[in-house]
Design a protein around this motif. Structure first.
Motif, PDB file in Angstrom:
ATOM      1  N   GLU A 379       0.814  -1.209   0.000  1.00 42.44           N
ATOM      2  CA  GLU A 379       0.000   0.000   0.000  1.00 42.44           C
ATOM      3  C   GLU A 379       0.847   1.258   0.000  1.00 42.44           C
ATOM      4  O   GLU A 379       0.335   2.356  -0.221  1.00 42.44           O
ATOM      5  CB  GLU A 379      -0.940   0.027   1.213  1.00 42.44           C
ATOM      6  N   SER A 381       2.229   2.704   2.660  1.00 45.19           N
ATOM      7  CA  SER A 381       1.703   3.518   3.756  1.00 45.19           C
ATOM      8  C   SER A 381       2.517   3.258   5.017  1.00 45.19           C
ATOM      9  O   SER A 381       3.097   2.175   5.190  1.00 45.19           O
ATOM     10  CB  SER A 381       0.230   3.198   4.017  1.00 45.19           C
ATOM     11  N   ARG A 468       2.571   7.074   2.130  1.00 40.50           N
ATOM     12  CA  ARG A 468       1.599   7.918   2.828  1.00 40.50           C
ATOM     13  C   ARG A 468       1.748   7.737   4.338  1.00 40.50           C
ATOM     14  O   ARG A 468       1.968   6.627   4.823  1.00 40.50           O
ATOM     15  CB  ARG A 468       0.172   7.556   2.409  1.00 40.50           C
ATOM     16  N   VAL A 559      -6.465  -2.992  -1.433  1.00 33.97           N
ATOM     17  CA  VAL A 559      -5.731  -1.776  -1.787  1.00 33.97           C
ATOM     18  C   VAL A 559      -4.280  -2.108  -2.112  1.00 33.97           C
ATOM     19  O   VAL A 559      -3.725  -1.630  -3.114  1.00 33.97           O
ATOM     20  CB  VAL A 559      -5.803  -0.752  -0.637  1.00 33.97           C
ATOM     21  N   GLU A 613     -10.711   9.763   5.396  1.00 34.39           N
ATOM     22  CA  GLU A 613      -9.448  10.483   5.509  1.00 34.39           C
ATOM     23  C   GLU A 613      -8.565   9.873   6.588  1.00 34.39           C
ATOM     24  O   GLU A 613      -7.336   9.792   6.432  1.00 34.39           O
ATOM     25  CB  GLU A 613      -9.722  11.954   5.830  1.00 34.39           C
ATOM     26  N   GLU A 615      -8.477   6.697   7.397  1.00 29.16           N
ATOM     27  CA  GLU A 615      -7.988   5.406   6.921  1.00 29.16           C
ATOM     28  C   GLU A 615      -6.937   5.541   5.819  1.00 29.16           C
ATOM     29  O   GLU A 615      -6.052   4.699   5.707  1.00 29.16           O
ATOM     30  CB  GLU A 615      -9.166   4.561   6.404  1.00 29.16           C
ATOM     31  N   THR A 616      -7.040   6.564   4.983  1.00 28.18           N
ATOM     32  CA  THR A 616      -6.147   6.675   3.828  1.00 28.18           C
ATOM     33  C   THR A 616      -5.014   7.667   4.032  1.00 28.18           C
ATOM     34  O   THR A 616      -3.985   7.576   3.352  1.00 28.18           O
ATOM     35  CB  THR A 616      -6.942   7.097   2.586  1.00 28.18           C
ATOM     36  N   VAL A 811      -6.926   4.594  -4.478  1.00 26.01           N
ATOM     37  CA  VAL A 811      -6.784   4.174  -3.081  1.00 26.01           C
ATOM     38  C   VAL A 811      -8.025   4.561  -2.282  1.00 26.01           C
ATOM     39  O   VAL A 811      -8.562   3.773  -1.487  1.00 26.01           O
ATOM     40  CB  VAL A 811      -5.518   4.783  -2.474  1.00 26.01           C
ATOM     41  N   GLN A 812      -8.523   5.776  -2.473  1.00 24.84           N
ATOM     42  CA  GLN A 812      -9.706   6.223  -1.740  1.00 24.84           C
ATOM     43  C   GLN A 812     -10.942   5.414  -2.120  1.00 24.84           C
ATOM     44  O   GLN A 812     -11.760   5.076  -1.259  1.00 24.84           O
ATOM     45  CB  GLN A 812      -9.934   7.718  -1.991  1.00 24.84           C
ATOM     46  N   HIS A 815     -10.688   1.969  -0.373  1.00 28.49           N
ATOM     47  CA  HIS A 815     -10.942   2.092   1.065  1.00 28.49           C
ATOM     48  C   HIS A 815     -12.404   2.428   1.333  1.00 28.49           C
ATOM     49  O   HIS A 815     -12.994   1.950   2.316  1.00 28.49           O
ATOM     50  CB  HIS A 815     -10.046   3.173   1.668  1.00 28.49           C
TER      51      HIS A 815
END
Length: 976
Positions: A379, A381, A468, A559, A613, A615-616, A811-812, A815
């Motif tokens: 991901e 992240s 991220r 994701v 917001e 979560e991502t 991605v959004q 999610h």
């Protein structure tokens, strides 16, 4: 007539002799035969158990004399130990000659080897005799009669074999990293293969001359030694193993992936595969590569996959045509998806892909606990949690086992006790201070841990900015519930303890996706900030009231897998189909009448954006998401075939529907599918217009040639229908169409010839013509060109989405589908179970006001509900089995669920105050692995509770001091 005393004495003597023989005869029938075999074997020959012990002693003496491990059953190893080269004969006559003529080390080794072989041969004969007699006696086996396999597979023998592979007295080619995995082998079949390894042969330990275990019974000292030769493939495998010594190698060989030596043993152990001919060689079919990789990465192994280069041949053809090979990818549990040749794969080929594991880093901070950093490579992240206690870090690590090694930033040589069981890479604090330049604590933690992980993965640090940042900590004045400690998570059914009902299983149905359960478990272990929990409660309340009937079917596309496939340019048309469905759901939600909350009946879009917001880690503005999602949909639908568009959309142009070639009964439809199924239906025909037209023209030319030469009918429309018997014969393996000898026209047999197969050999009993052959060549080449162009179109689509910055919108959308699926599933289950939302309050005179709370693992009609207010400290007493622990666990679960914004097993109008910690201490046992008694574990948990707890904490302790004597326990409780 009277008899004399002498006659009477003689008769008595004869009588006694008869009685004695009769007793012996009866005793022989009463005593079981196996006991007679035991007695006879112990009188005549030593038991196999004593023989095996003597063999082990001789083996040790041989190893000491040779100063390294020697496999006596290998003529090459024996020859190398005695003569220094593996080419000399080691027959019985040669060994006797050495004993008579030589002296010193050679004589001693020859004598020991000859003694070992003689005793081993005697043991095998005894085992063979025992086995045959056992089979004749209804398979009543004797415990003393051990088979050769049992001797080789015993635990002691296994440990000795592994230890001899990594002997320190001689140089090793096998990396010491593999000592622990080989020691943990459990399957007898895999253990038996270890005896064939030779740590001095090659880095994989593969010995071509090793004798399989199942052949040991048939081997004698006169058996000719196996030819010890290495093929080009084995030499290549050795070179690659030296480059990747701590990876399992899977080498592509035709339609299989093969492994050798210790790699093959691990495949047999973990993947359920069989060895090839009982040797240290195993493989998996081409179609099962991802499932095999999943089995290996699940056990935290790294796998290096080596592919064949299509259409190339090695320059050295002295031993046949050998294909060139290349390193394709190193697959790990952090990135378990094998990204090779996936563009034209169908949906079923991705069903075995599992979720990836995160890398984890722990930073020790001064007087502020620990900072936990979780990095998802798929991901891209970084999740950071600050000010954690050691117990909270332990809980997180046990709940989601990380990739090895775990990164620890602190003082060298002072590893925290809670990390003692982990494989840790330590980074000294003074080096971190030199590397970190600018940024706050969160940004510093991200850069330090991410730099170490990218170094382990051998990736460039320039991609660090692509990750991220997600932070679970906020500086709000509102009280936030901290991550759970391990004991609390265990008592609330969040740690997969079979003795305690799982809390997550009660929140959704059994048919809910696994991704939803992972989402719920993650939120419960690490509760979100208060404003995010409030937003979740608003969404759950809305779907409890309105339901989800008006929503389109949701589709959660992973994701991590989605981003990985797009970045690697390996996304197929079926991946884009899932993505389009996720985007369609997002656009549908954004068009609903919305408001700030669910009280006026409109969709709570603002609450949804808050959770999204969080979560991502990406700013969630409805108008921006809608605009960017429409752009992505427009780009994808311009390339992908309408067959893969979202179900809510209609097909605008029927010309863009891709259809398989069909000429009726002229050529079997299976032939067209064989050549076109791989690429048709993926993209719009207009995208590859020239290729599609070329295929259509060549297919029509082939159909006319077949109709003329095989059907003897130049007009395609006049070819008989499917009711007539077809003369066409299809060869699926060689992708050919032909006719049989009996179907050739008698007056034109000279026009027909036998075609060649894929190996350029003539096929018998099948015939074709030059016209059909030329048309077939043209059609196959056109299909291959079309396949390459379709693959290029899908690859360019992935590249375009990445280069133009559309990944955040993707991605959004993914999610958003996960959140929506989880919330609707939970709301539906709550309505079914009669659960209600709980009001969270910042300050109240009563900490808990619960109406009708009942156990979460039971239905409301099955349990007795309890209504009570909880303030300050309560002491709950009742007889045994009256439900004290049940009330404690139910209340703690209700408070935790409310803190996360979920429904709880309570009646309406219940209230819960916000707590900074939720502690639950229940019954426990001793922990031998940590040298803790039951009382010691209890004391540590209470100490952690006292250190972390505040006046805003919710604490439940079940029978304090139960792990010690009643007198001491009472004293502890009184002091508390």
């Amino acid at each position: 007539m009277k008899r004399s005393s002498k006659h009477m004495a003689f008769y008595y003597f004869i009588f006694l002799v008869n009685i004695m023989f009769t007793f012996v005869w009866v005793e022989s029938f009463c005593l079981p035969r196996k006991h007679w075999r035991q007695i006879s074997s112990r009188i005549i020959t030593p038991t196999t158990q004593f023989a095996s012990l003597e063999l082990q002693e001789i083996q040790q003496r041989i190893n000491q004399a040779a100063q390294h491990s020697v496999n006596v059953n290998s003529p090459q190893q024996v020859s190398h130990a005695i003569f220094g080269t593996p080419t000399h004969s080691t027959s019985r006559a040669k060994l006797q000659q050495i004993i008579a003529s030589s002296s010193g080390k050679q004589k001693e080794l020859a004598r020991l080897v000859l003694q070992y072989r003689t005793l081993q041969q005697h043991q095998r004969r005894q085992l063979s005799t025992n086995d045959s007699s056992k089979r004749n006696n209804d398979n009543n086996y004797d415990d003393d009669a051990l088979t050769v396999d049992r001797i080789l597979d015993g635990p002691a023998r296994h440990a000795e074999t592994v230890k001899s592979l990594f002997h320190e007295d001689f140089s090793l080619m096998i990396d010491p990293y593999w000592k622990e995995p080989l020691s943990n082998i459990q399957k007898p079949v895999a253990r038996a293969l270890i005896s064939q390894l030779n740590s001095r042969k090659c880095p994989t330990g593969y010995d071509p001359a090793a004798v399989p275990t199942h052949l040991l019974k048939t081997i004698t000292t006169r058996t000719a030694p196996t030819k010890n030769t290495k093929s080009k493939l084995l030499e290549f495998v050795e070179e690659q193993k030296e480059l990747y010594p701590q990876c399992i190698l899977l080498v592509r060989v035709g339609n299989f992936y093969e492994s050798f030596g210790l790699d093959a043993i691990l495949l047999v152990e973990h993947c359920g595969l069989n060895s090839m001919g009982g040797r240290c060689r195993a493989g998996c079919p081409l179609g099962n590569i991802q499932a095999t990789l999943d089995d290996l990465t699940r056990h935290n192994y790294k796998v290096a996959v080596i592919e064949e280069v299509e259409g190339t041949v090695a320059p050295d053809k002295s031993k046949g045509e050998l294909k060139q090979r290349m390193m394709s990818q190193i697959v790990t549990c952090a990135s378990p998806t094998y990204l090779y040749n996936l563009v034209l794969n169908d949906q079923d080929n991705r069903s075995s892909i599992t979720e990836s594991r995160p890398y984890m880093g722990v930073l020790a901070t001064a007087n502020q606990g620990y900072t936990l950093v979780e990095v998802s490579l798929e991901e891209q992240s970084v999740q950071i949690s600050e000010r954690l206690t050691p117990e909270a870090v332990t809980c997180r690590i046990r709940a989601y086992p990380p990739v090895n090694p775990l990164i620890y930033v602190g003082q060298r040589g002072k590893l925290p006790a809670f990390l003692a069981s982990q494989k840790v890479k330590t980074i000294p604090s003074h080096l971190v201070e030199q590397q970190a330049v600018g940024g706050g604590g969160v940004e510093r933690a991200k850069r330090v841990i991410l730099r170490a992980i990218l170094e382990l993965e051998q990736q460039n640090e320039s991609c660090m900015d692509d990750f991220r940042l997600l932070s679970s900590s906020t500086k709000s004045e509102v009280i936030q519930t901290k991550p759970l400690h391990f004991e609390t998570a265990k008592q609330l059914g969040l740690m997969n303890d079979q003795a305690i009902p799982a809390l997550v299983d009660s929140l959704v149905t059994n048919r809910s996706p696994a991704s939803c359960k992972r989402f719920l478990r993650r939120w419960l272990l690490t509760p979100p900030p208060p404003h995010v929990a409030d937003a979740m409660a608003i969404m759950v309340n809305y779907f409890q009231t309105k339901g989800s009937q008006s929503l389109p079917p949701t589709s959660y596309a992973s994701v991590g897998k989605m981003v990985t496939l797009l970045r690697a340019q390996q996304a197929s048309a079926f991946v884009y189909q899932e993505l389009l469905q996720a985007l369609d759901v997002a656009l549908h939600l954004l068009k609903l009448p919305s408001s700030g909350d669910a009280q006026d009946g409109d969709f709570p879009l603002d609450a949804f954006m808050i959770v999204l917001e969080f979560e991502t880690g990406i700013a969630a503005q409805p108008t921006s998401i809608q605009r960017r999602s429409l752009e992505v949909v427009s780009i994808i639908e311009g390339i992908i075939s309408p067959l893969h568009h979202a179900s809510s959309r209609t097909l605008d142009n029927n010309e863009d529907i891709d259809k398989m070639t069909d000429f009726g009964n002229v050529i079997p439809s299976a032939f067209w599918e064989r050549n076109e199924a791989d690429w048709r239906g993926r993209v719009r025909p207009s995208v590859c217009k020239d290729s599609y037209e070329k295929v259509q023209k060549s297919a029509e030319k082939l159909a006319k040639a077949v109709a003329t030469d095989f059907w003897d009918e130049p007009d395609l429309s006049k070819v008989p229908d499917s009711k007539s018997k077809s003369p066409i014969v299809q060869d699926i393996f060689n992708n050919l169409i032909a006719i049989r000898d009996k179907d050739r026209p008698k007056d034109q047999k000279d026009r027909y010839f036998r075609p060649k197969d894929r190996n350029n050999k003539i096929i018998g009993n099948k015939y074709t013509t030059q016209g059909v052959q030329d048309a077939w060549d043209e059609y196959v080449k056109a299909c291959e060109d079309a396949r390459l162009n379709v693959e290029m179109a899908l690859t360019n689509l992935s590249r375009r989405l990445c280069d133009e910055g559309h990944l955040p919108a993707i991605v959004q959308a993914c999610h958003l589908n996960l959140i929506l699926t989880t919330v609707t599933q939970h709301a539906c289950q709550a309505n079914h179970m009669g659960w209600s939302t709980v009001e969270l309050v910042d300050e109240s005179d009563v900490a808990l006001h619960l109406r009708g709370v009942w156990p979460y693992w039971m239905g409301q009609c099955q349990a007795v509900s309890n209504t009570f207010d909880l303030k300050n400290m309560f002491l709950l007493t009742a007889p045994n089995m009256s439900g004290k622990s049940t009330v404690m666990r139910s209340t703690a679960a209700a408070a935790l669920l409310a803190s996360c914004g979920f429904c709880a097993p309570v009646e309406a109008n219940s209230q819960v105050q916000r707590f900074d910690h939720v502690f639950v201490r229940g019954a426990s046992s001793d922990i031998p692995t940590e040298n803790l008694s039951a009382f010691g574990a209890e004391v540590l948990d209470i100490a952690s509770l006292l250190c972390s707890g505040t006046t805003n904490s919710l604490v439940f302790v079940d029978e304090l001091g139960r792990g010690t004597s009643p007198k001491d326990g009472t004293s502890i409780a009184a002091v508390s």
